[in-house]
Design a protein around this motif. Structure first.
Motif, PDB file in Angstrom:
ATOM      1  N   ALA A 188      -1.330   6.200  -9.829  1.00  0.00           N
ATOM      2  CA  ALA A 188      -1.060   7.276  -8.879  1.00  0.00           C
ATOM      3  C   ALA A 188      -0.009   8.247  -9.395  1.00  0.00           C
ATOM      4  CB  ALA A 188      -0.634   6.698  -7.537  1.00  0.00           C
ATOM      5  N   GLU A 189       0.737   7.845 -10.408  1.00  0.00           N
ATOM      6  CA  GLU A 189       1.713   8.763 -11.004  1.00  0.00           C
ATOM      7  C   GLU A 189       1.028   9.946 -11.687  1.00  0.00           C
ATOM      8  OE1 GLU A 189       4.610   6.863 -13.453  1.00  0.00           O
ATOM      9  OE2 GLU A 189       5.190   5.405 -11.920  1.00  0.00           O
ATOM     10  N   LEU A 190      -0.276   9.849 -11.912  1.00  0.00           N
ATOM     11  CA  LEU A 190      -1.020  10.921 -12.575  1.00  0.00           C
ATOM     12  C   LEU A 190      -1.493  12.001 -11.605  1.00  0.00           C
ATOM     13  CD1 LEU A 190      -3.250   8.725 -14.923  1.00  0.00           C
ATOM     14  CD2 LEU A 190      -1.222  10.038 -15.581  1.00  0.00           C
ATOM     15  N   VAL A 191      -1.344  11.760 -10.312  1.00  0.00           N
ATOM     16  CA  VAL A 191      -1.852  12.710  -9.318  1.00  0.00           C
ATOM     17  C   VAL A 191      -0.747  13.096  -8.351  1.00  0.00           C
ATOM     18  CG1 VAL A 191      -4.229  11.896  -9.472  1.00  0.00           C
ATOM     19  CG2 VAL A 191      -2.678  10.822  -7.838  1.00  0.00           C
ATOM     20  N   ASP A 223      -7.240  11.567  -4.376  1.00  0.00           N
ATOM     21  CA  ASP A 223      -6.968  12.136  -5.699  1.00  0.00           C
ATOM     22  C   ASP A 223      -7.169  11.155  -6.848  1.00  0.00           C
ATOM     23  OD1 ASP A 223      -5.905  13.693  -3.623  1.00  0.00           O
ATOM     24  OD2 ASP A 223      -4.397  14.596  -4.906  1.00  0.00           O
ATOM     25  N   ILE A 224      -6.637   9.944  -6.733  1.00  0.00           N
ATOM     26  CA  ILE A 224      -6.697   8.998  -7.847  1.00  0.00           C
ATOM     27  C   ILE A 224      -8.141   8.572  -8.119  1.00  0.00           C
ATOM     28  CG2 ILE A 224      -6.231   6.992  -6.368  1.00  0.00           C
ATOM     29  CD1 ILE A 224      -5.070   7.489 -10.008  1.00  0.00           C
ATOM     30  N   PHE A 225      -8.944   8.471  -7.066  1.00  0.00           N
ATOM     31  CA  PHE A 225     -10.349   8.095  -7.243  1.00  0.00           C
ATOM     32  C   PHE A 225     -11.154   9.231  -7.869  1.00  0.00           C
ATOM     33  CE2 PHE A 225      -8.848   5.473  -3.665  1.00  0.00           C
ATOM     34  CZ  PHE A 225      -9.065   4.223  -4.221  1.00  0.00           C
ATOM     35  N   LEU A 226     -10.867  10.449  -7.457  1.00  0.00           N
ATOM     36  CA  LEU A 226     -11.566  11.593  -8.050  1.00  0.00           C
ATOM     37  C   LEU A 226     -11.168  11.764  -9.508  1.00  0.00           C
ATOM     38  CD1 LEU A 226     -11.261  14.096  -5.074  1.00  0.00           C
ATOM     39  CD2 LEU A 226     -13.311  12.859  -5.820  1.00  0.00           C
ATOM     40  N   ARG A 237      -1.003  13.340  -4.989  1.00  0.00           N
ATOM     41  CA  ARG A 237      -1.019  12.566  -3.756  1.00  0.00           C
ATOM     42  C   ARG A 237      -1.579  11.175  -4.022  1.00  0.00           C
ATOM     43  NH1 ARG A 237      -4.687  15.856   0.176  1.00  0.00           N
ATOM     44  NH2 ARG A 237      -6.018  15.697  -1.692  1.00  0.00           N
ATOM     45  N   GLY A 238      -0.894  10.165  -3.535  1.00  0.00           N
ATOM     46  CA  GLY A 238      -1.383   8.809  -3.672  1.00  0.00           C
ATOM     47  C   GLY A 238      -2.333   8.439  -2.548  1.00  0.00           C
ATOM     48  N   LYS A 239      -2.825   7.216  -2.588  1.00  0.00           N
ATOM     49  CA  LYS A 239      -3.673   6.708  -1.518  1.00  0.00           C
ATOM     50  C   LYS A 239      -2.905   6.798  -0.190  1.00  0.00           C
ATOM     51  CE  LYS A 239      -5.552   3.349  -4.800  1.00  0.00           C
ATOM     52  NZ  LYS A 239      -5.724   1.911  -5.125  1.00  0.00           N
ATOM     53  N   GLY A 286       0.776  -1.226   0.000  1.00  0.00           N
ATOM     54  CA  GLY A 286       0.000   0.000   0.000  1.00  0.00           C
ATOM     55  C   GLY A 286       0.810   1.280   0.000  1.00  0.00           C
ATOM     56  N   THR A 287       2.147   1.168  -0.052  1.00  0.00           N
ATOM     57  CA  THR A 287       2.987   2.364  -0.063  1.00  0.00           C
ATOM     58  C   THR A 287       3.387   2.729  -1.487  1.00  0.00           C
ATOM     59  OG1 THR A 287       5.048   1.116   0.198  1.00  0.00           O
ATOM     60  CG2 THR A 287       3.937   1.823   2.203  1.00  0.00           C
TER      61      THR A 287
END
Length: 219
Positions: free
Chosen positions: A135-138, A146-149, A140-142, A48-49
Motif C-alpha cells: 500500500a506504500e505504492l499508492v 488503488d492497490i488492487f488496480l 490510498r490504502g484499503k 486492517g488499518t
C-alpha cells in the motif's frame, strides 16, 4: 470463478499466519507503552488499518504522541518474532506452488520490508518476485481499490478477470471496488466467530474455510 486470469493475494492472514503473532506483539508493546491492550482488543482496533491510521488511533487513546523511536522498536521486535515463529496459513504454500505459471501477485497493507522478510521466512519469495505490491505504492490504502488496480495493471490483466483472496472486510471492499471477484478466507489462526458474516457484508462473492476450498472454487 474458475480459471481467473490472475490471482491476487492479500498477505497477512491469507498467506502468512501472521495476524495473531503481529497483534500479540503489538498488544505487548502497547501495554509497555502505557496503553494496556489485550490480543482481542488489538484485533478489534488495529487489524486492517494502515500504519499512519494506527499511530493516530494509538496517540488519541494515549492522549500524547508515541516516542519518536517507537515505530522502529515495534518493527524490530515484530520482525524478530516473525523470524522465529512465523508460519504459513495451512495450505497456502501448496496452493501457490500448484499455480504453475498462472499470473499472481500480492496486494498488502504491510510494508515492503515486512513482506520481504515474511516471504523469505516462509520460503515463498521466488513465487512472487517482482509481483509484491505494498500500500506504500499508492495514495490510498484499503478499502480504496488503488492497490488492487495497481496489481492488475502490473500483471497486465483486466481487473474484472482477477480473483482476490482476502481475510479482512476492508480488503474485500477494496477488491470489489476494483471490480474483482473475491473469496473471503477464514483459515488464519486469528479468525473469530462471526467473521464470515463480516466478509459477506463487505461483498465477498464466496467464503472458504480452507485453502482446499479455495482451490475447489478457483482452480
Amino acid at each position: 470463478m474458475r480459471d481467473p486470469a490472475a490471482i491476487i493475494f492479500d498477505f497477512d492472514g491469507v498467506i502468512a499466519d501472521s495476524e495473531m503473532l503481529a497483534n500479540l506483539v503489538l498488544a505487548e508493546e502497547l501495554t509497555r507503552l502505557g496503553l494496556p491492550t489485550s490480543l482481542e482488543q488489538s484485533y478489534a482496533r488495529y487489524v486492517g488499518t494502515r500504519w499512519d491510521e494506527m499511530i493516530a488511533l494509538i496517540e488519541e487513546q494515549l492522549a500524547r504522541p508515541v516516542p519518536a523511536d517507537w515505530g522502529a522498536h515495534l518493527s524490530d521486535t515484530m520482525m524478530a518474532r516473525f523470524r522465529r515463529d512465523l508460519a504459513e496459513v495451512p495450505g497456502a504454500g501448496d496452493f501457490i506452488r500448484a499455480l504453475g505459471q498462472r499470473p499472481r501477485g500480492i496486494a498488502s497493507s504491510s510494508s515492503p520490508a515486512r513482506l520481504a522478510i515474511s516471504l523469505e521466512v516462509l520460503g515463498l519469495a521466488a513465487h512472487f518476485e517482482g509481483r509484491v505490491f505494498s500500500a506504500e505504492l499508492v495514495e490510498r490504502g484499503k478499502p480504496a481499490p488503488d492497490i488492487f488496480l495497481l496489481a492488475a495493471d502490473r500483471l497486465n490483466v483486466a481487473p474484472e478477470t482477477c480473483l482476490v483472496i482476502e481475510d479482512s472486510p476492508s480488503g474485500v471492499r477494496g477488491a470489489k471496488a476494483a471490480g474483482m471477484q473475491v473469496i473471503g478466507l477464514l483459515a488464519g489462526a486469528h479468525i473469530q466467530p462471526g467473521h464470515d458474516a463480516k466478509l459477506r457484508a463487505a461483498g465477498a462473492d464466496h467464503i472458504a474455510a480452507s485453502w482446499d476450498e479455495v482451490a475447489a472454487l478457483a482452480l
